[in-house]
Design an enzyme around this catalytic site. Structure first.
Site, PDB file in Angstrom:
ATOM      1  N   TYR A   1      17.341  67.560  64.674  1.00  0.00           N
ATOM      2  CA  TYR A   1      17.421  68.922  65.220  1.00  0.00           C
ATOM      3  C   TYR A   1      16.827  68.798  66.610  1.00  0.00           C
ATOM      4  CZ  TYR A   1      16.468  74.068  64.729  1.00  0.00           C
ATOM      5  OH  TYR A   1      16.421  75.447  64.839  1.00  0.00           O
ATOM      6  N   GLU A  55      29.186  71.938  64.248  1.00  0.00           N
ATOM      7  CA  GLU A  55      28.050  71.569  65.089  1.00  0.00           C
ATOM      8  C   GLU A  55      28.401  70.275  65.808  1.00  0.00           C
ATOM      9  OE1 GLU A  55      24.367  71.573  62.808  1.00  0.00           O
ATOM     10  OE2 GLU A  55      24.175  73.741  63.088  1.00  0.00           O
ATOM     11  N   TYR A  58      18.495  78.751  52.389  1.00  0.00           N
ATOM     12  CA  TYR A  58      17.720  77.685  53.033  1.00  0.00           C
ATOM     13  C   TYR A  58      16.204  77.852  52.952  1.00  0.00           C
ATOM     14  CZ  TYR A  58      16.077  79.660  57.462  1.00  0.00           C
ATOM     15  OH  TYR A  58      15.402  80.363  58.423  1.00  0.00           O
ATOM     16  N   GLU A  92      27.588  67.056  67.296  1.00  0.00           N
ATOM     17  CA  GLU A  92      26.479  66.103  67.204  1.00  0.00           C
ATOM     18  C   GLU A  92      26.991  64.689  67.480  1.00  0.00           C
ATOM     19  OE1 GLU A  92      24.051  66.489  63.721  1.00  0.00           O
ATOM     20  OE2 GLU A  92      24.270  68.672  63.627  1.00  0.00           O
ATOM     21  N   THR A 136      22.746  69.599  66.591  1.00  0.00           N
ATOM     22  CA  THR A 136      23.652  70.213  67.563  1.00  0.00           C
ATOM     23  C   THR A 136      23.174  69.951  68.989  1.00  0.00           C
ATOM     24  OG1 THR A 136      23.983  71.955  65.960  1.00  0.00           O
ATOM     25  CG2 THR A 136      24.753  72.387  68.194  1.00  0.00           C
ATOM     26  N   ASP A 158      19.846  64.291  59.219  1.00  0.00           N
ATOM     27  CA  ASP A 158      20.258  65.102  60.350  1.00  0.00           C
ATOM     28  C   ASP A 158      19.014  65.572  61.097  1.00  0.00           C
ATOM     29  OD1 ASP A 158      22.112  66.362  61.980  1.00  0.00           O
ATOM     30  OD2 ASP A 158      22.091  68.208  60.811  1.00  0.00           O
ATOM     31  N   GLN A 192      24.080  79.296  54.332  1.00  0.00           N
ATOM     32  CA  GLN A 192      22.806  78.732  54.795  1.00  0.00           C
ATOM     33  C   GLN A 192      21.703  79.791  54.826  1.00  0.00           C
ATOM     34  OE1 GLN A 192      23.260  76.559  58.471  1.00  0.00           O
ATOM     35  NE2 GLN A 192      21.074  76.190  58.730  1.00  0.00           N
ATOM     36  N   HIS A 220      19.374  74.045  71.674  1.00  0.00           N
ATOM     37  CA  HIS A 220      19.908  74.549  70.404  1.00  0.00           C
ATOM     38  C   HIS A 220      18.804  75.208  69.580  1.00  0.00           C
ATOM     39  CE1 HIS A 220      22.048  74.833  66.608  1.00  0.00           C
ATOM     40  NE2 HIS A 220      21.149  74.054  66.033  1.00  0.00           N
TER      41      HIS A 220
END
Lengths: 426, 426
Positions: free
Chosen positions: B136, B207, B252, B209, B357, B134, B248, B141
């Site tokens: 970013y 999100e 995280y 995407e 996102t 994934d 999260q 965003h």
């Protein structure tokens, strides 16, 4: 401790096994190899002889155990693991019987077809890895890293003793012992510059870890309790989570390590079954503060396995730079699986989890060069007169591990990888 | 822009296609479905009719194209993708020819065997996903998140404009549109407490995407240049990276999102080929500071695709909460692949990468509830009189996307998932 007949320390084989071999008749791990002139197939090993299980099938030696030939005529052990632990135990038990000195059965007369010197067999990745997760479960390692990079007085982050912290890693680049590793290139940011630079990694490191292989699917939404977890763990391998420290430092905020790890991880070729490791169960560290109920467990879930890391220089000298033990881990595998699935995340046969760097309390037990050389401030003297802060081109890093109980030693062989110079831009 | 005959906007089909359909004769995406009474197989779609490609093979309609039956008698399109882009183009071209009004060939007389209403077909995961990454890659965003959680004056982290930041995600829990999603449980730490609590996620988010599917292997150590990258991208899907914001936040640091994401991601069932998206190429945002040479690219690598997110409440009301566009992304797919492989990390057919996102500059284009409700401070009014800061049990989140050029609309259908209550502890 489970009583498993194949683990009986009294068993002896008609195959010669050196006293310091990792692979006595009580081990019988599973892997994938190419015996001389043969295709890839599922194998086991005793002493220094690879056992060709496809040939064993063809010779009818698994008669009475319902298992398809394709399970052994296979480039991975996934289909074998997917048969379930009971079936795999039957196979392990049968191999044990075939190898026993008291009952050579027909195997000895077939041994020319069944057994091959390991030096003549190319070993391949034993598992087709689906997802791979790396945990961070050694308190000593996390404390060392926190001390070096953050605050010695608050080295552990607030979540660390509540959560077996982990992250997703790259599965495609997990390779078998012996695969050459090229120094990765990438972006790093020198401390004295506002801008990053691009080039070969300068701070290449190993991480001494153990990996476990999942042998049973779960459904999306299904949780695995700590009591059930070991039913899902087929076996273990040595795991070197190669790390590019300088790339990691620049890239990892806020989403974690990425290219600093994904260039390669090296595993040992033989998956040692959890069954074979039964004799080495031991208590883990006390956990304080108390963990949430889904992380609580009963019984001995750590394993007393001595681990070491050697660096071999190009002239062949070897220096042991780390002696650690798998039992040091704060979070055990059952807790890792329970945590990983508490949100409903599903597992598939072949998924792999690694422990995170396994460091002990003493500097000689630290499981990475970052810790051993303390960020480069305490270089390691090598037998050839050079010194190491991190890993040089031409160095071979070798992980080894085994448990010993009485006369029985159950080991993993090696996870070895030699570092080659960064590839030129094509 | 490549000239691809199957993309010709003049083409018309003998199959009725509504003007607002995502699937005209110029699309011809690939997926896996179970037509009524049939096993899973590779399919395409035109209008609201699923095209059974296995049946087409059995009818000899792919004669002259060397492709095995097993490629279509398959639960995934991986083997089809692995044939290579040229072969896949031949198949797409042949399907296009079979569907043309000028040349119905034998298909119309076979249409009872070939075509099935999509409402009667169960669609399955089109791809067996190996690794999933994934990214970013939306500046808006990343800026929104940085503004909310860090410093509005330094919202973007120092690495963001140098690196297409990304992390490894969980592949096993990527599910096809329509799969029910249970609210995850896990650890969170309330702001007013020193200790974490355990229970269902309270801040469940979507999100918006896009994901791309890799259709060609690389070797370990091989780099993909930005110029080569699109050869490796078979096609795209809508991608909902479900996120548990409270889980999260607690988990995280320092290794990135883990259980906050791994409970599920939802994709649309049809992989729209990069070929079909050729008409929608457009320039991406200017990149300043200049990126390293390995991230520089030539040509139009962004795609002008309108994206929207709808929330449907249990009474059937729908509210569009986001209108965004795939072209907003700062980092394009070619740059993502070039970065991902610059360290030698290898790709396998079926690997997937998602964009992160996709938010635009205006609040109505923000691609997550976190941003839309600005951390819950700006609740969204729903048609049924309720309001939303995040996603409630019973809500269905629907992602949609399409490009429009002249009369031709190429779309993705839907990636939809309904949130069910957290499962009780078993």
């Amino acid at each position: 401790m489970k009583q498993i007949e194949a683990n009986n320390p009294e068993l002896k084989s008609w195959v010669h096994v050196a006293p310091d071999s990792d692979f006595p008749i009580q081990n019988i791990p599973f892997g994938v190899g190419m015996p001389p002139g043969k295709t890839a197939r599922v194998c086991s090993i005793i002493g220094d002889k690879v056992i060709d299980l496809l040939e064993a099938w063809d010779l009818g030696l698994f008669e009475g155990i319902s298992v398809d030939r394709e399970v052994f005529a296979n480039r991975h052990i996934n289909d074998f693991m997917a048969l379930g632990k009971e079936k795999c135990r039957e196979v392990r038990q049968r191999i044990s019987e075939l190898l026993r000195v008291e009952d050579p059965f027909q195997a000895e007369i077939h041994s020319g077809r069944l057994l091959f010197p390991v030096s003549q067999c190319q070993m391949l990745m034993p598992v087709k890895v689906g997802d791979y997760t790396d945990f961070y479960s050694s308190e000593e390692h996390a404390t060392n890293v926190g001390t070096m990079f953050r605050d010695p007085d608050n080295a552990l982050l607030p979540n660390w003793k509540h959560i077996p912290v982990g992250y997703h890693g790259r599965a495609s680049s997990i390779v078998v012992s012996g695969t050459p590793i090229h120094r990765p290139v990438g972006q790093t940011k020198p401390a004295d510059s506002d801008n990053p630079v691009f080039g070969p990694c300068k701070l290449l490191d190993f991480e001494l870890e153990m990996g476990f292989v999942v042998g049973k699917d779960t459904r999306l939404g299904q949780r695995i309790s700590t009591a059930e977890a070991e039913d899902y763990i087929f076996g273990l391998v040595l795991f070197n989570d190669w790390s590019a420290r300088d790339i990691q430092k620049w890239e990892y905020v806020p989403l974690g390590p990425f290219l600093a790890k994904s260039f390669a991880s090296t595993i040992s070729p033989w998956v040692v079954t959890l069954d074979a490791l039964e004799p080495f169960r031991t208590d883990g560290p006390d956990q304080n503060p108390e963990v949430f109920p889904y992380l609580q467990y009963k019984g001995k879930k750590n394993f007393d396995l001595d681990l070491e890391v050697a660096i071999q220089t190009e002239n062949g000298d070897e220096k042991i730079v780390c002696n650690s033990n798998f039992k040091y881990l704060y979070w055990n595998m059952a807790q890792q699986l329970a945590h990983h699935t508490v949100n409903g995340c599903n597992f598939k046969v072949g998924d792999m989890c690694a422990s995170g760097t396994i460091s002990g309390k003493e500097p000689e037990s630290f499981g990475s060069m970052l810790e051993i050389s303390w960020k480069g401030t305490r270089p390691v003297q090598m037998p050839d007169g050079t010194s190491r802060k991190f890993i040089n081109d031409g160095d071979k890093v070798v992980l080894r591990g085994h448990g010993q109980k009485g006369s029985v030693r159950i080991g993993f062989g090696e996870a070895a990888g030699k570092i080659h110079p960064a590839k030129e831009w094509e």
